[in-house]
Design an enzyme around this catalytic site. Structure first.
Site, PDB file in Angstrom:
ATOM      1  N   ASN A   1       0.855  -1.193   0.000  1.00 45.20           N
ATOM      2  CA  ASN A   1       0.000   0.000   0.000  1.00 45.20           C
ATOM      3  C   ASN A   1       0.888   1.239   0.000  1.00 45.20           C
ATOM      4  OD1 ASN A   1      -1.794   2.066   0.518  1.00 45.20           O
ATOM      5  ND2 ASN A   1      -2.290   1.391   2.593  1.00 45.20           N
ATOM      6  N   LEU A   2       0.888   1.993  -1.100  1.00 46.42           N
ATOM      7  CA  LEU A   2       1.761   3.166  -1.194  1.00 46.42           C
ATOM      8  C   LEU A   2       1.180   4.379  -0.486  1.00 46.42           C
ATOM      9  CD1 LEU A   2       3.067   2.818  -4.868  1.00 46.42           C
ATOM     10  CD2 LEU A   2       4.047   1.920  -2.723  1.00 46.42           C
TER      11      LEU A   2
ATOM     12  N   HIS B   1      -9.355   0.639   5.664  1.00 46.37           N
ATOM     13  CA  HIS B   1      -8.018   0.792   6.222  1.00 46.37           C
ATOM     14  C   HIS B   1      -8.104   1.722   7.436  1.00 46.37           C
ATOM     15  CE1 HIS B   1      -3.853   2.072   6.696  1.00 46.37           C
ATOM     16  NE2 HIS B   1      -3.539   0.950   6.080  1.00 46.37           N
TER      17      HIS B   1
ATOM     18  N   GLU C   1      -4.640  -5.279  11.391  1.00 44.59           N
ATOM     19  CA  GLU C   1      -3.594  -4.259  11.495  1.00 44.59           C
ATOM     20  C   GLU C   1      -3.815  -3.440  12.758  1.00 44.59           C
ATOM     21  OE1 GLU C   1      -3.277  -1.542   8.100  1.00 44.59           O
ATOM     22  OE2 GLU C   1      -1.459  -2.622   7.671  1.00 44.59           O
TER      23      GLU C   1
ATOM     24  N   ALA D   1       3.585  -0.961   3.904  1.00 48.35           N
ATOM     25  CA  ALA D   1       3.673   0.337   3.224  1.00 48.35           C
ATOM     26  C   ALA D   1       5.069   0.948   3.355  1.00 48.35           C
ATOM     27  CB  ALA D   1       2.628   1.293   3.776  1.00 48.35           C
ATOM     28  N   SER D   2       5.357   1.514   4.529  1.00 52.78           N
ATOM     29  CA  SER D   2       6.577   2.331   4.665  1.00 52.78           C
ATOM     30  C   SER D   2       7.864   1.558   4.435  1.00 52.78           C
ATOM     31  CB  SER D   2       6.610   2.981   6.054  1.00 52.78           C
ATOM     32  OG  SER D   2       6.527   1.987   7.064  1.00 52.78           O
TER      33      SER D   2
HETATM   34  O1  G3P Z   1      -1.708  -0.766   4.629  1.00 50.52           O
HETATM   35  C1  G3P Z   1      -0.581  -1.225   5.312  1.00 50.52           C
HETATM   36  C2  G3P Z   1      -0.115  -0.223   6.295  1.00 50.52           C
HETATM   37  O2  G3P Z   1      -1.143   0.270   7.103  1.00 50.52           O
HETATM   38  C3  G3P Z   1       1.031  -0.717   7.121  1.00 50.52           C
HETATM   39  O3  G3P Z   1       1.894   0.349   7.209  1.00 50.52           O
HETATM   40  O4  G3P Z   1       4.087   1.418   7.170  1.00 50.52           O
HETATM   41  O5  G3P Z   1       3.509  -0.219   9.005  1.00 50.52           O
HETATM   42  O6  G3P Z   1       3.924  -1.038   6.668  1.00 50.52           O
HETATM   43  P1  G3P Z   1       3.435   0.106   7.522  1.00 50.52           P
END
Ligand code: G3P
Length: 215
Positions: free
Chosen positions: A6-7, A85, A133, A194-195
């Site tokens: 997820n970008l 999300h 999440e 994402a990050s």
């Molecule tokens: O959609 C995935 C995201 O919410 C996770 O973020 O930066 O912890 O990989 P991150």
């Protein structure tokens, strides 16, 4: 294992990341999809990578200014979409409507949830997948699979109580192959991240490390 990247709204080149992701997916045989900003869906899809929307609105064609129409995402090349999300939290009725819109458009869905109760609630709608999440771990240095493994196993169990055909992904802080391997060992069928990639100096090396243990 399914890796869903997820970008978000990160300052990154979605097309370059998409091209790299497609190569890593082809080389490793691991399914990896990219979810860019909606305005970049078509450019990302044209790279040949599996492309997802970050959200679709619970509406059909009509006077819905500014809505992210599922049909438009599909027309741009998206084959799936995230819903609910934690950074785009929706009401229960809108999650249901978003799932219906995605079904009309012929795209698959992963609905995000914070905890086991939310997992059970959204499982009742029959999404194609659910991603657990914990918001507190999103964007952090510790992955959910190491910082809070119980939340993953509890989510898998909770969804299984409703419909054990629904795969459960986990996300938050996922950035290494070890995190992905731990997620799989906890019963997850995929990861949402994402990050770890969008903010990486070298996205390709992060992606190759991510998928190595599950290739
Ligand atoms: O959609 C995935 C995201 O919410 C996770 O973020 O930066 O912890 O990989 P991150």
């Amino acid at each position: 294992m399914f890796v869903l990247l997820n970008l978000k709204a990160y300052d990154c080149d979605p097309v370059a990341i998409a091209e790299t992701t497609r190569e890593v997916s082809e080389d490793s045989g691991v399914r990896i999809a990219v979810a860019p900003q909606s305005a970049r869906l078509e450019a990302v899809a044209e790279t040949g990578v599996e492309t997802w929307a970050q959200h679709v609105a619970p509406v059909d064609h009509g006077s819905h200014t500014g809505s992210a129409l599922a049909d438009s995402a599909a027309a741009a090349g998206a084959s799936g979409t995230l819903l609910n999300h934690s950074e785009k939290r929706r009401r229960l009725a809108d999650i249901d409507g978003g799932l219906e819109a995605a079904e009309r458009a012929g795209i698959v869905t992963v609905v995000c949830a914070n905890n086991r109760e939310q997992c059970k609630a959204v499982a009742a709608f029959g999404p194609d997948g659910i991603a657990i999440e914990p918001p507190a771990l999103i964007g952090g240095q510790q992955s959910v699979s190491t910082a809070d493994p119980d939340v993953v196993t509890e989510a898998v169990e909770a969804v299984g109580e409703i419909d054990d055909s629904i795969p459960v992904l986990c996300g938050a802080g996922i950035s290494t192959g070890e995190d992905v391997e731990s997620a799989r060992d906890l019963g997850a069928s995929g990861v949402l991240l994402a990050s770890g990639v969008a903010k990486a100096e070298e996205p390709e090396s992060v992606l190759r490390d991510l998928v190595a243990p599950v290739a």
